[in-house]
Design a protein around this motif. Structure first.
Motif, mmCIF file in Angstrom:
data_model
loop_
_atom_site.group_PDB
_atom_site.id
_atom_site.type_symbol
_atom_site.label_atom_id
_atom_site.label_comp_id
_atom_site.label_asym_id
_atom_site.label_seq_id
_atom_site.Cartn_x
_atom_site.Cartn_y
_atom_site.Cartn_z
ATOM 1 N N ASP A 234 0.831 -1.211 0.000
ATOM 2 C CA ASP A 234 0.000 0.000 0.000
ATOM 3 C C ASP A 234 0.864 1.260 0.000
ATOM 4 O O ASP A 234 0.497 2.284 -0.587
ATOM 5 N N ARG A 235 1.998 1.181 0.657
ATOM 6 C CA ARG A 235 2.920 2.316 0.644
ATOM 7 C C ARG A 235 3.456 2.537 -0.768
ATOM 8 O O ARG A 235 3.602 3.674 -1.234
ATOM 9 N N ALA A 236 3.750 1.434 -1.457
ATOM 10 C CA ALA A 236 4.227 1.529 -2.834
ATOM 11 C C ALA A 236 3.161 2.170 -3.726
ATOM 12 O O ALA A 236 3.466 3.016 -4.565
ATOM 13 N N LYS A 237 1.912 1.775 -3.514
ATOM 14 C CA LYS A 237 0.823 2.344 -4.311
ATOM 15 C C LYS A 237 0.708 3.845 -4.063
ATOM 16 O O LYS A 237 0.525 4.642 -4.988
ATOM 17 N N PHE A 238 0.816 4.239 -2.810
ATOM 18 C CA PHE A 238 0.726 5.649 -2.441
ATOM 19 C C PHE A 238 1.858 6.462 -3.068
ATOM 20 O O PHE A 238 1.674 7.598 -3.511
ATOM 21 N N LEU A 239 3.053 5.845 -3.157
ATOM 22 C CA LEU A 239 4.230 6.528 -3.689
ATOM 23 C C LEU A 239 4.367 6.391 -5.203
ATOM 24 O O LEU A 239 5.296 6.923 -5.801
ATOM 25 N N GLY A 240 3.440 5.628 -5.813
ATOM 26 C CA GLY A 240 3.519 5.423 -7.253
ATOM 27 C C GLY A 240 4.620 4.467 -7.649
ATOM 28 O O GLY A 240 5.194 4.569 -8.737
ATOM 29 N N LYS A 241 4.925 3.514 -6.774
ATOM 30 C CA LYS A 241 5.989 2.549 -7.046
ATOM 31 C C LYS A 241 5.391 1.151 -7.235
ATOM 32 O O LYS A 241 4.175 0.975 -7.154
ATOM 33 N N ASN A 242 6.250 0.159 -7.477
ATOM 34 C CA ASN A 242 5.798 -1.217 -7.671
ATOM 35 C C ASN A 242 6.761 -2.151 -6.952
ATOM 36 O O ASN A 242 7.642 -1.710 -6.211
ATOM 37 N N ARG A 243 6.596 -3.439 -7.205
ATOM 38 C CA ARG A 243 7.397 -4.434 -6.496
ATOM 39 C C ARG A 243 8.899 -4.237 -6.729
ATOM 40 O O ARG A 243 9.713 -4.564 -5.883
ATOM 41 N N TYR A 244 9.244 -3.734 -7.891
ATOM 42 C CA TYR A 244 10.655 -3.552 -8.236
ATOM 43 C C TYR A 244 11.202 -2.237 -7.676
ATOM 44 O O TYR A 244 12.188 -2.220 -6.945
ATOM 45 N N THR A 245 10.572 -1.152 -8.056
ATOM 46 C CA THR A 245 11.094 0.160 -7.670
ATOM 47 C C THR A 245 10.962 0.410 -6.172
ATOM 48 O O THR A 245 11.681 1.246 -5.615
ATOM 49 N N MET A 246 10.067 -0.303 -5.504
ATOM 50 C CA MET A 246 9.930 -0.150 -4.057
ATOM 51 C C MET A 246 11.193 -0.629 -3.339
ATOM 52 O O MET A 246 11.514 -0.170 -2.241
ATOM 53 N N LEU A 247 11.932 -1.535 -3.962
ATOM 54 C CA LEU A 247 13.157 -2.040 -3.354
ATOM 55 C C LEU A 247 14.224 -0.955 -3.244
ATOM 56 O O LEU A 247 15.172 -1.075 -2.477
#
Length: 226
Positions: free
Chosen positions: A14-27
């Motif tokens: 959910d944090r990734a969604k809020f930040l506009g990120k995904n499984r890859y870029t969240m890393l």
């Protein structure tokens, strides 16, 4: 076992969604890794090329896989697998309209064979599977390891999503399909992998009927003829 993991996983998503990120870029979020996209270099073991040629696959074939492996921690079948009988119905629809396309089933050694497939390649080395996927015109699967590998090899995939969310794990250039009834429960409960806490069956996958999938890939299959 505090049972915290599924929920921290959900928070990260959910944090990734809020930040506009995904499984890859969240890393890359804690500034530990420099991931800016979803691209990954896949290496080939050249000695498997002859094994691939020996399979005698046609010039135009598509691949599919029925399983996602056992659920972590329990070993049970994962909810995100599409029903086996649906694969049979889908293959019938494809064969009827596109009889010139060879249908190749991939999977582990103990995978249940879908008899309508033209070829079953099960329990083989992942190095050989790389070559098979690379030559595939389309790969059909649930959200599992092979669609990730195929996509990184430049192969278009039709991926059926249930508990896992497209926006976090999917690829924009694929044909991504999800249920309109229920979807995206990953991380909400500890056993989301193998137990539907909302219904008596995984309606997220059962409601994605074979005709829905066929209609979604129909236009793409038509372009293969051209």
């Amino acid at each position: 076992d505090t049972g915290v993991y599924p929920y921290t996983s959900r928070i990260i998503m959910d944090r990734a969604k809020f930040l506009g990120k995904n499984r890859y870029t969240m890393l890359a979020e804690p500034n530990l890794f420099n991931y800016e996209d979803k691209k990954c270099q896949i290496y080939f073991d050249n000695k498997y090329e002859e094994n691939y040629k020996a399979l005698g696959l046609s010039k135009k074939y598509l691949t599919f896989n029925c399983e996602a492996g056992p659920a972590p921690g329990t070993g049970l079948k994962q909810l995100k697998e599409w029903p086996r009988e649906y694969y049979t119905e889908l293959l019938l629809l494809i064969k009827k309209e596109y009889p010139d396309i060879q249908l190749v089933q991939l999977g582990g050694k103990s995978t249940e064979r879908i008899e309508l497939a033209d070829k079953h390649i099960l329990g083989e080395s992942l190095e050989l599977v790389k070559y098979i996927l690379k030559g595939s015109a389309l790969h059909i699967d649930c959200e599992s390891g092979l669609p990730h590998l195929a996509t990184q090899l430049g192969v278009k995939c039709c991926v059926l999503f249930g508990p896992t969310p497209i926006w976090f794990i999917g690829y924009e250039n694929n044909i991504n399909i999800k249920s309109d009834i229920c979807y995206g429960c990953k991380g909400l409960v500890s056993d989301w992998y193998s137990n539907c806490f909302k219904y008596d069956e995984a309606k997220c996958m059962k409601s994605i009927k074979p005709k829905i999938v066929f209609d979604s890939i129909r236009e793409y299959l038509r372009t293969l003829r051209e």
